[in-house]
Structures are given as structure tokens and as C-alpha cells.
Motif scaffolding. Sequence first.
Motif, short mmCIF file in Angstrom:
data_model
loop_
_atom_site.label_atom_id
_atom_site.label_comp_id
_atom_site.label_asym_id
_atom_site.label_seq_id
_atom_site.Cartn_x
_atom_site.Cartn_y
_atom_site.Cartn_z
N HIS A 232 43.72 49.05 40.41
CA HIS A 232 43.86 48.45 39.45
C HIS A 232 45.27 48.83 38.73
O HIS A 232 45.83 48.01 38.20
N PRO A 253 43.18 44.41 42.57
CA PRO A 253 43.26 43.86 41.32
C PRO A 253 44.44 44.29 40.55
O PRO A 253 44.42 44.45 39.41
N LEU A 254 45.50 44.51 41.12
CA LEU A 254 46.64 45.25 40.14
C LEU A 254 47.26 44.04 39.25
O LEU A 254 47.25 42.93 39.46
N ARG A 255 47.40 44.38 38.25
CA ARG A 255 47.97 43.63 36.88
C ARG A 255 49.43 43.95 36.47
O ARG A 255 50.06 43.02 36.13
N LEU A 256 49.72 45.31 37.01
CA LEU A 256 51.30 45.56 36.48
C LEU A 256 51.69 46.92 37.41
O LEU A 256 50.91 47.63 37.70
N THR A 277 47.25 39.18 44.38
CA THR A 277 46.96 40.14 43.17
C THR A 277 47.17 39.49 42.02
O THR A 277 47.96 38.44 41.94
N PRO A 278 46.64 39.76 40.89
CA PRO A 278 47.08 39.25 39.68
C PRO A 278 47.97 39.69 38.82
O PRO A 278 47.91 39.54 37.47
N LEU A 279 49.03 40.09 39.58
CA LEU A 279 50.11 40.72 38.88
C LEU A 279 50.90 39.61 37.93
O LEU A 279 51.04 38.44 38.39
N ARG A 280 51.28 40.00 36.64
CA ARG A 280 51.90 38.90 35.62
C ARG A 280 53.32 39.23 35.77
O ARG A 280 54.07 38.31 35.57
#
Length: 350
Positions: A232, A253-256, A277-280
Amino acid sequence: LTGEGVTEVDASVGTLCMLQELRVHDTLVQRLPEALLACSRLRSLSCTHSCLSRIPERLSALAALTSLDLSCNALTRLPPSLAALSLLSSLDVSRNRLTLLPCGIGPLPSLTRLSVEHNSLSSWPLDMHLASSLSRLRAGGNLSLGLPPSPHALTALRSLSLAGNALSNLRPSIQHVIDEVEEEEAEVARTQLPGASLTELDLSHNLLTTLPPCVARCSALQRLWLSHNSLHILPASLANLRALRTLDVSHNPLRLLPPALSRTALMDTADLCVESTPLRHPMRLDSPLDCPVRELLACYDKLERGRARVLQVTVLVEGPSHALTKLRVLDCLLPHTHAPGGPGGGGGAA
């Protein structure tokens, strides 16, 4: 010898006293004859993609052997005499049915390459830490097979793969039980990787939820594969890997990503994989004052040439008002990407 028509290696091979290399590929051979042990000058033995279920017990008779490839067979065990092959530099027993490795492989003085991938191994022999010449270790596709004992002792190790082993941590997997006192005193030392030599580490296709601290202490690491885990977040200490050139964190599931990562050599290359990945924010800076405009533009250009589609670049300015000068320069120099709907398929700069 090759082809499904080959069902055995004839015992007459033992009369070839000058034989130095023997290759048996894609056959129905189930065993190697004992007569083969008379070939005392044999340096390379390769029997792959066959039906081999056993090899001669007195393998130590092939004292000149430097390369042994028994991959893609049906072996369930290796003879202990393997430990007597002091000149052996390459051993490949991948894609067999092994559940244990014999003691004595670690101390082999010439062994530099070892592949035990895709077996049913769950532990290492206790003496694996004595493999002081080992530079390449491939051990993926096994049953929860973790690090060898005292991995920091493998001072020549440059490439390590533990991919697809269902690992949730990087503790050593060894064939003995350590008492509780020793466990507490030796825990840190036993999980240290050979940071000064390791340049490639593959931990993909595991069950890691956090990156073990020992990874960030591998100062020579250049390529790191972490795809298909359950990460994460990545630790900021990853930025300490100044030599890192390839980082694959896809299918997590990395976001940053850590902001400090933008200051590593990684951002000078296109080898950053964040697919699925859900990276923003693929790249984020602590402050634009810490990163010259030309460096930020170089990062952007590398992402473009690496075919990573940049939809938005956001620069947050914190600090004195003179920082806005850098922001204006950035606005003039940054290439514009048009969103769908405007001229040339875009409706405004993003």
C-alpha cells in the motif's frame, strides 16, 4: 542426444575416456548410467527437459565437473556426494520435484550460479551461508522459501530471486530450530541482505504488505522488482538507493510514491513501472526549490519517452513569494498535453 526417440543413455558412454561435455535434451531418459562415472574428464553435464528421476549416487567421481544442468526433469532428491564437486561453478536443478537440498552445497568453493526455481522447497540447508562465491541465486516458484541463513554472509551475491514464493516477510527459511534467546539476539543480523554487493532483487508475485527494511539498506541495488504484491505504501528510505535504475511496483494497491524518490537516479530513467496501481501522483516533490526546473523537465521528458501518459502535472509552492518565479518559468517551458475535445484532439493544456 536429443529427441523423444532417445529413451536411455547407453552404458558404452563410459568408454569415452576423453569426453568433456555431454548434452541430453528433450528425451524420455529416466536415469543416467553408472558407467558415466568413468568419464573422469567430463566438465559439463546437461540433461534437461527429459524424464530423469534419479542420478548416480557416486556423483563425486566426476571430479572435473564445472557445470551441471538437470533442469526440467522429475528429480525428487539430489545425492549428498554432490557436495564433493569442488570445481562446480554452475548448478541448475530448477523445475524438478525437490523438497530438500543436501547439506554441502553451500560450502562448494567454486559455486557462483545456483538455480533451484520451481520446486517444492520450503527451507535451505543450514550451511548455505557458507556460499561465499555465489553471485547469482534463483529460488523463485517454491513453497514459502525465504532467505538463506545469515544472508549477509553471501558477500559475492549480486542477483537474488525469490519471486512467487508466497512470502509475507523476508525471514530466513532454514532446516533447524533456533532457541528463543538466539532468536532475539540474531534476528537483525540474520535478515540483513548483502547490501554492498546485491544489484538485482526480485520479490515479485509474493504476499508482501510492507517492504522489509533490509531492502532499503542495499546500497548497490540497481534493479528491484516488487510487482504483484499487496504493497500500500513504499518507505521513504527507498530514496537511499542512489544506484537504483529499475523499479517495478506494478499490480500493487499503491496510491503514492515517496516524494524523496524524485531525487534518486530512478527519475533519470524511464524504468519506473506503475501499471495497474491506483497511483494518483506518479511524481511528487517536497518543494520546487529543492529541485531545479531543468531537473523537473527532464523527469517529465523521460516519462513521456517511456510512454507513460502524463495527464496532469501539479506543482505546490510553499515558502516565500519569490518561489513563484520558478513556477512561471516552469509554466513556459513544460510541454503541453491536450485533453480530448480540443485542437488536435485536445481541449486545453493539462
